[in-house]
Design an enzyme around this catalytic site. Sequence first.
Site: not given
Length: 258
Positions: A47, A58
């Site tokens: 990724e 995040d």
Amino acid sequence: MNKINQLFANSKDKKLLSLYFCAGCPTLKGTGDVILAMQRRGIAMIEVGIPFSDPLADGPVIQSAATQALKNGMNLKTLFAQLKAIKDQVEIPLVLMGYLNPILHYGIEEFCKSCVESGVSGAIIPDLPFKDYQEIVKPIADKYDLRIIMLITPETSEERIRFIDYNTDGFVYMVSSAAITGAQKSFDDAKQEYFRRINAMNLRNPRMIGFGISNKQTLEAAQQNAAGAIIGSKFVTLLNESKNADEALDKLFEALQR
């Protein structure tokens, strides 16, 4: 066949390991070297994070990496150029992970076209509404044979999970918890029950478990309950510390034995 589908078709009995890193961090020009090092060391799928100024899902590690990458000058145009330069050397699936704003600014069709031209097999867009995915993004992605990967969490209803499973292809990204990204030492009983519950649904798509995997216990729990595990924050931390992908991978593999 799309490389993501090919990977899972050929790896039904294997416990896959996928890694995330943020393009352009720790250095602007190091993206290709990191990818090739991961491939050389046996990582099944990568990724590649698209840095964004407001990455809502995040944790601090990946937020910091995105900030550094943006300071270094990383953007989608630069990233696609870097990926295109190593396209002929990359045999494993690459999945771009990024937020909708930069992709819309780039243009959805142009984004999908650039993905194919640079050897990218799929994309994860955490803030893409499913309705917009179905009506706008999916027809374009299908045209370019690009897989748009959707996330589910412990709070996602069974009805919603089955709806996502039916309307997507490639794999389902199982977020281990509803919290932000970040390394964890263990998965508690609630998370283990969530894994078992999804297992029992016998979904059409394979599943990968991510968020919080950083040691042997969390890795094995993920790999026992899905096709494999995705590690992000732990690897990003090690890569930022060592500034060398092979050294970071050495330290990661060591950590995954403990």
